[in-house]
Design an enzyme around this catalytic site. Structure first.
Site, PDB file in Angstrom:
ATOM      1  N   SER A 126      32.747  44.588  43.836  1.00  0.00           N
ATOM      2  CA  SER A 126      33.807  43.643  43.467  1.00  0.00           C
ATOM      3  C   SER A 126      33.290  42.608  42.480  1.00  0.00           C
ATOM      4  O   SER A 126      32.115  42.215  42.537  1.00  0.00           O
ATOM      5  CB  SER A 126      34.271  42.941  44.743  1.00  0.00           C
ATOM      6  OG  SER A 126      35.108  41.849  44.434  1.00  0.00           O
ATOM      7  N   TYR A 151      33.052  38.307  53.127  1.00  0.00           N
ATOM      8  CA  TYR A 151      33.451  39.585  52.511  1.00  0.00           C
ATOM      9  C   TYR A 151      32.684  39.786  51.202  1.00  0.00           C
ATOM     10  O   TYR A 151      32.094  40.842  50.956  1.00  0.00           O
ATOM     11  CB  TYR A 151      34.972  39.599  52.253  1.00  0.00           C
ATOM     12  CG  TYR A 151      35.363  40.578  51.169  1.00  0.00           C
ATOM     13  CD1 TYR A 151      35.442  41.939  51.421  1.00  0.00           C
ATOM     14  CD2 TYR A 151      35.599  40.137  49.853  1.00  0.00           C
ATOM     15  CE1 TYR A 151      35.754  42.833  50.407  1.00  0.00           C
ATOM     16  CE2 TYR A 151      35.909  41.019  48.843  1.00  0.00           C
ATOM     17  CZ  TYR A 151      35.983  42.369  49.123  1.00  0.00           C
ATOM     18  OH  TYR A 151      36.275  43.244  48.122  1.00  0.00           O
ATOM     19  N   LYS A 155      29.534  42.626  49.841  1.00  0.00           N
ATOM     20  CA  LYS A 155      29.474  43.425  48.604  1.00  0.00           C
ATOM     21  C   LYS A 155      28.158  43.150  47.875  1.00  0.00           C
ATOM     22  O   LYS A 155      27.490  44.072  47.387  1.00  0.00           O
ATOM     23  CB  LYS A 155      30.665  43.092  47.693  1.00  0.00           C
ATOM     24  CG  LYS A 155      32.014  43.487  48.263  1.00  0.00           C
ATOM     25  CD  LYS A 155      32.183  44.997  48.329  1.00  0.00           C
ATOM     26  CE  LYS A 155      33.506  45.425  48.902  1.00  0.00           C
ATOM     27  NZ  LYS A 155      33.558  46.845  49.257  1.00  0.00           N
TER      28      LYS A 155
END
Ligand code: WQD
Length: 337
Positions: A126, A151, A155
């Site tokens: 991302s 989150y 990544k």
């Protein structure tokens, strides 16, 4: 013999669009998904779109024996790893669950790939890994920044794990695809984004507001240093994004080592520009009002897309209008699915 591509997390929004592209092109597709954030009938809908049915296992990717069975029963050539929890706000409330799930599934996948001698991996990363420190447009040679939520950190951490794994095993080939803001849906209207509950992301909130499911859209801040004061993002049509993964399969087949590559359009669109484009192309109003900024949001986020063009020979082709039209078609069609 056609290549077989494994899609952990392949029943979700992005994975299902990748599966549709791959099936269309004649790849064999194997999906492993625990359906924690996807519907089982997505497999039927993929068959409807392409006339071919992917092999499907309902299993948690962190379940070692289930994953081992998948690799034993199928001769996997490459993996596109999409399994993971992805709700930014929820990750702040449940950080341990996010680290456990997203890291565990990746580690189990890497170990199982090693056991079965599979060396080609594409990871669903991302733009959030650029953090707040880097200036736009983001280029892949910038250092990863500080993420504003767990989150995003999962990544960033997974990218590091994969990079370390490539140093240790020179035969490994990994591409981390850094998505900007994937929106839109397949033009068939048979697959698309299906958020649980109140959407966090802008496009599903717009479509649900246009459909009357939500009373009005809150525009989070109009005092950013952007042309109209609202946040600017690099929206990319999910079908373009899926095609970027197909290009990445060709790349990992021919190279070894670790690469990060942006998948965006390189163009910024503000919240109000997106709302107005949606209203115009679909002829439906999107009631909205200006609300306070959402914490953690940046003014700008958009990609430099030169590396994708250079290494993958890929660029996004669809317009913001295409994204708005296909998102609305899906919203209207999904009522009947
Ligand atoms: C886009 C713009 C909002 C909702 C996040 C994650 C990222 C990735 C995608 C996924 C911003 C504004 C939004 C609303 C609004 N994660 N907005 N009203 O924040 O760029 O990216 O989702 O798996 O990691 O950070 O996307 O769609 O939430 O917001 O005004 O109701 O729309 O402020 O400017 P974002 P988004």
């Amino acid at each position: 013999m056609n290549q077989t591509v494994l899609l952990p997390g392949g029943a979700g929004f992005i994975g299902s669009h990748i599966a549709a592209e791959l099936l269309d092109l004649g790849y064999e597709v194997v999906i492993v998904d625990d359906l924690s954030n996807a519907r089982p009938d997505v497999i039927d809908r993929l068959e409807k779109i392409s006339g071919r049915r992917p092999v499907f296992y309902q299993a948690d990717v962190a379940d070692r024996s289930a994953l081992d069975r998948v690799f034993t029963e199928n001769r996997i050539d490459a993996v596109i790893h999409l399994a993971g929890f992805k709700a930014v706000g929820e990750s702040v409330q449940k950080p341990v669950a996010y680290y456990r799930n997203n890291l565990d599934s990746t580690l189990t996948l890497l170990e199982t790939m090693a056991t079965h001698g599979v060396k080609k991996l594409i990871f669903s990363s991302s733009a959030t890994v650029y953090g707040a420190e880097n200036p736009v447009p983001y280029t892949e040679d910038m250092p990863r920044g500080s993420c504003t939520n767990p989150y995003g950190w999962t990544k960033s951490m997974i990218e590091q794990i994969l990079s370390d794994a490539c140093v240790a095993d020179p035969a490994l080939s990994v591409v981390c695809l850094r998505y900007f803001n994937p929106v839109g849906a397949h033009e068939s209207g048979l697959i698309g984004e299906m958020p649980n509950g109140i959407p966090n992301n802008l496009m599903p909130y717009i479509t649900q507001t246009a459909a009357g499911i939500r009373a009005e859209l809150s525009v989070f801040g109009n005092d950013y240093p952007t042309p109209d004061g609202t946040g600017v993002r690099d929206y990319i049509h999910v079908v373009d994004l899926a095609k970027g993964h197909v290009a990445a399969i060709d790349y990992v087949n021919q190279h070894t080592g670790w690469e990060a590559i942006n998948l965006g359009t390189g163009c910024g669109t503000s919240v109000l520009e997106l709302v107005h484009a949606f209203e115009k192309v679909n002829g439906v109003p999107v009631p909205h009002r200006i609300a306070p900024r959402r914490s953690g949001d940046l003014a700008f986020c958009y990609a430099n897309v030169d590396k994708a063009a250079r290494l993958l020979h890929w660029h996004a082709e669809k317009s913001v209008e295409d994204m708005c039209r296909d998102a609305w078609h899906w919203q209207e069609n999904a009522k009947n699915l």
